[in-house]
Design an enzyme around this catalytic site. Sequence first.
Site, PDB file in Angstrom:
ATOM      1  N   CYS A 143     -15.659  43.806  -7.065  1.00 53.04           N
ATOM      2  CA  CYS A 143     -15.771  43.282  -5.696  1.00 53.04           C
ATOM      3  C   CYS A 143     -15.523  44.380  -4.647  1.00 53.04           C
ATOM      4  O   CYS A 143     -16.093  44.330  -3.559  1.00 53.04           O
ATOM      5  CB  CYS A 143     -14.791  42.130  -5.496  1.00 53.04           C
ATOM      6  SG  CYS A 143     -15.077  40.778  -6.648  1.00 53.04           S
ATOM      7  N   LEU A 173     -36.700  44.776 -31.372  1.00 57.71           N
ATOM      8  CA  LEU A 173     -36.319  44.070 -30.134  1.00 57.71           C
ATOM      9  C   LEU A 173     -35.866  42.636 -30.423  1.00 57.71           C
ATOM     10  O   LEU A 173     -35.197  42.026 -29.590  1.00 57.71           O
ATOM     11  CB  LEU A 173     -37.501  44.018 -29.162  1.00 57.71           C
ATOM     12  CG  LEU A 173     -37.673  45.218 -28.230  1.00 57.71           C
ATOM     13  CD1 LEU A 173     -38.981  45.099 -27.466  1.00 57.71           C
ATOM     14  CD2 LEU A 173     -36.515  45.313 -27.239  1.00 57.71           C
ATOM     15  N   TYR A 218     -39.081  31.710 -14.414  1.00 58.00           N
ATOM     16  CA  TYR A 218     -38.442  32.989 -14.084  1.00 58.00           C
ATOM     17  C   TYR A 218     -39.447  34.149 -14.171  1.00 58.00           C
ATOM     18  O   TYR A 218     -39.598  34.938 -13.231  1.00 58.00           O
ATOM     19  CB  TYR A 218     -37.243  33.268 -15.018  1.00 58.00           C
ATOM     20  CG  TYR A 218     -36.853  34.713 -14.924  1.00 58.00           C
ATOM     21  CD1 TYR A 218     -36.069  35.154 -13.868  1.00 58.00           C
ATOM     22  CD2 TYR A 218     -37.343  35.665 -15.825  1.00 58.00           C
ATOM     23  CE1 TYR A 218     -35.765  36.497 -13.718  1.00 58.00           C
ATOM     24  CE2 TYR A 218     -37.048  37.002 -15.685  1.00 58.00           C
ATOM     25  CZ  TYR A 218     -36.257  37.414 -14.630  1.00 58.00           C
ATOM     26  OH  TYR A 218     -35.982  38.735 -14.471  1.00 58.00           O
ATOM     27  N   CYS A 244     -18.591  36.466   0.470  1.00 58.96           N
ATOM     28  CA  CYS A 244     -18.381  35.814  -0.831  1.00 58.96           C
ATOM     29  C   CYS A 244     -17.168  34.881  -0.789  1.00 58.96           C
ATOM     30  O   CYS A 244     -16.030  35.312  -0.625  1.00 58.96           O
ATOM     31  CB  CYS A 244     -18.209  36.881  -1.903  1.00 58.96           C
ATOM     32  SG  CYS A 244     -17.913  36.185  -3.533  1.00 58.96           S
ATOM     33  N   ARG A 285     -39.683  50.062 -12.417  1.00 59.63           N
ATOM     34  CA  ARG A 285     -39.548  49.997 -10.953  1.00 59.63           C
ATOM     35  C   ARG A 285     -40.473  50.979 -10.266  1.00 59.63           C
ATOM     36  O   ARG A 285     -40.519  51.047  -9.042  1.00 59.63           O
ATOM     37  CB  ARG A 285     -38.091  50.296 -10.562  1.00 59.63           C
ATOM     38  CG  ARG A 285     -37.194  49.159 -10.961  1.00 59.63           C
ATOM     39  CD  ARG A 285     -35.914  49.167 -10.190  1.00 59.63           C
ATOM     40  NE  ARG A 285     -35.178  47.959 -10.478  1.00 59.63           N
ATOM     41  CZ  ARG A 285     -33.872  47.911 -10.698  1.00 59.63           C
ATOM     42  NH1 ARG A 285     -33.154  49.017 -10.626  1.00 59.63           N
ATOM     43  NH2 ARG A 285     -33.279  46.776 -10.954  1.00 59.63           N
ATOM     44  N   CYS A 307     -18.769  45.844  -3.735  1.00 66.71           N
ATOM     45  CA  CYS A 307     -19.861  44.876  -3.544  1.00 66.71           C
ATOM     46  C   CYS A 307     -20.364  44.884  -2.103  1.00 66.71           C
ATOM     47  O   CYS A 307     -19.581  44.723  -1.171  1.00 66.71           O
ATOM     48  CB  CYS A 307     -19.373  43.480  -3.910  1.00 66.71           C
ATOM     49  SG  CYS A 307     -20.638  42.234  -3.640  1.00 66.71           S
ATOM     50  N   GLU A 363     -40.379  42.414 -18.036  1.00 71.48           N
ATOM     51  CA  GLU A 363     -39.633  41.158 -17.868  1.00 71.48           C
ATOM     52  C   GLU A 363     -39.491  40.422 -19.201  1.00 71.48           C
ATOM     53  O   GLU A 363     -38.444  39.852 -19.485  1.00 71.48           O
ATOM     54  CB  GLU A 363     -40.321  40.254 -16.838  1.00 71.48           C
ATOM     55  CG  GLU A 363     -40.205  40.734 -15.399  1.00 71.48           C
ATOM     56  CD  GLU A 363     -38.754  40.849 -14.930  1.00 71.48           C
ATOM     57  OE1 GLU A 363     -37.859  40.200 -15.498  1.00 71.48           O
ATOM     58  OE2 GLU A 363     -38.511  41.615 -13.980  1.00 71.48           O
ATOM     59  N   ASP A 383     -32.185  34.000 -12.784  1.00 79.19           N
ATOM     60  CA  ASP A 383     -31.799  34.264 -14.165  1.00 79.19           C
ATOM     61  C   ASP A 383     -30.279  34.200 -14.227  1.00 79.19           C
ATOM     62  O   ASP A 383     -29.625  33.828 -13.238  1.00 79.19           O
ATOM     63  CB  ASP A 383     -32.336  35.621 -14.647  1.00 79.19           C
ATOM     64  CG  ASP A 383     -31.679  36.801 -13.923  1.00 79.19           C
ATOM     65  OD1 ASP A 383     -30.937  36.571 -12.942  1.00 79.19           O
ATOM     66  OD2 ASP A 383     -31.890  37.947 -14.349  1.00 79.19           O
TER      67      ASP A 383
HETATM   68 FE1  SF4 Z   1     -17.241  40.060  -6.118  1.00 79.25          FE
HETATM   69 FE2  SF4 Z   1     -18.437  38.116  -4.819  1.00 79.25          FE
HETATM   70 FE3  SF4 Z   1     -19.479  40.530  -4.805  1.00 79.25          FE
HETATM   71 FE4  SF4 Z   1     -19.555  39.103  -6.997  1.00 79.25          FE
HETATM   72  S1  SF4 Z   1     -20.581  38.631  -5.083  1.00 79.25           S
HETATM   73  S2  SF4 Z   1     -18.963  41.244  -6.838  1.00 79.25           S
HETATM   74  S3  SF4 Z   1     -17.620  38.011  -6.862  1.00 79.25           S
HETATM   75  S4  SF4 Z   1     -17.538  39.938  -3.947  1.00 79.25           S
END
Ligand code: SF4
Length: 394
Positions: free
Chosen positions: A224, A102, A142, A233, A47, A227, A59, A160
């Site tokens: 979550c 690898l 990809y 979501c 990075r 997140c 990659e 991916d």
């Molecule tokens: Fe959870 Fe949705 Fe976030 Fe994935 S994208 S961590 S399922 S809230």
Amino acid sequence: MAQRKKPAVARPPTAQRLPLPAGAQLRQLQRHLLSWFDRRKRALPWRKTRDPYRIWISEVMLQQTRVAAVLPFYERFLARFPTVRALARAPQEAVLEAWAGLGYYSRARNLQRAAKEIVRKHRGRFPQILEDALALPGVGRYTAAAVLSIAFDAPLAVLDGNVARVLARLGARRGDVRQPAMWRRLQSAAEALLAPAPHGTPGAWNQAMMELGATVCTPRAPACGECPVARFCRARAMGLQEQIPGKRPKRAPVDVRLAAAVLLDPLRRTLLVLPEDGAGNGLFSRMWQFPALEVGSGAEGALRRHLRESLALEAAECVALPAARHTVTFRRVTLLPFLVPVEELPEVRRPRAAAGDSTRIALADVERWPTSSATRKIARAALRGVQAAFRFPH
Ligand code: SF4
């Protein structure tokens, strides 16, 4: 006069097939995710660069291999082959040696074939045009999208396993993400999310999506609560994050028995051979290997025949050593090593045998040679057998 039909106009990708945010909501989602990525991204060596060669190497190494496993190899590989040209002109043995550990050695072979093409056709520079990148050996959609978006800001979305899982959950799409129709749908969705990104570069966006899948939206127990896009979501809103994506139907395991001859001369050297073109199997990855073949019940007889036919060798003794287990994807392999003492190691006799098709090395050095893990298991079993049970003639 009949009116001519208008040519079909390619429609820009939309996320319609997957109920994902659009418009102002999408811009919010992008802002949240990119700012999270900016703050939380792992400091990984690839990075720190926009050099397409270095990004490409990372990659390819990361395909089917975890980040932690790649880290020790990445810098070492680049120290040895710092440029495309250095990789292109290196002996294949040296490339495979740097790759040893690898796994999936076809990646290393393709890397070098692609490096040669880059030198020959693109003056040593990784091509910036998608079609040219896709024409390189081992470079699929990809890898091309990842390298071109990160190195050159090309507006290409990566898809991916990590990104597919994030998208499937964001859109609460059940089913197997690897199923071709589903994968195509997810690719369109990935492009639709990327296309109108005014808040960051395509490279940053792609990396943010992959990072989210790798560190937060993990296959099991997604975090979550941490997140950055939780509020967009649908899977989370429906309490389905643990059920999406659906499990892939498992392929039934296949049992394979493989007999291998560990020839041993009075200097305790053994013979390794390279499979003929097209004769490589998934077990040895077309790497140096002991003479071996797949067998049914009569392993010793089949191996003796194989030695006779491929090496013109009549084995006086063929001592069975303890079997070893090996698993490759859906194949459960029983490795049956046989120790075959010889006065002199034979030459490889093939119609098109070339110098370098076989090598003689100390049995104890096989571990350090570019071989697959199956070959190293056979070598270990043979070493144990030699030490414990076999009385070697002096
Ligand atoms: Fe959870 Fe949705 Fe976030 Fe994935 S994208 S961590 S399922 S809230």
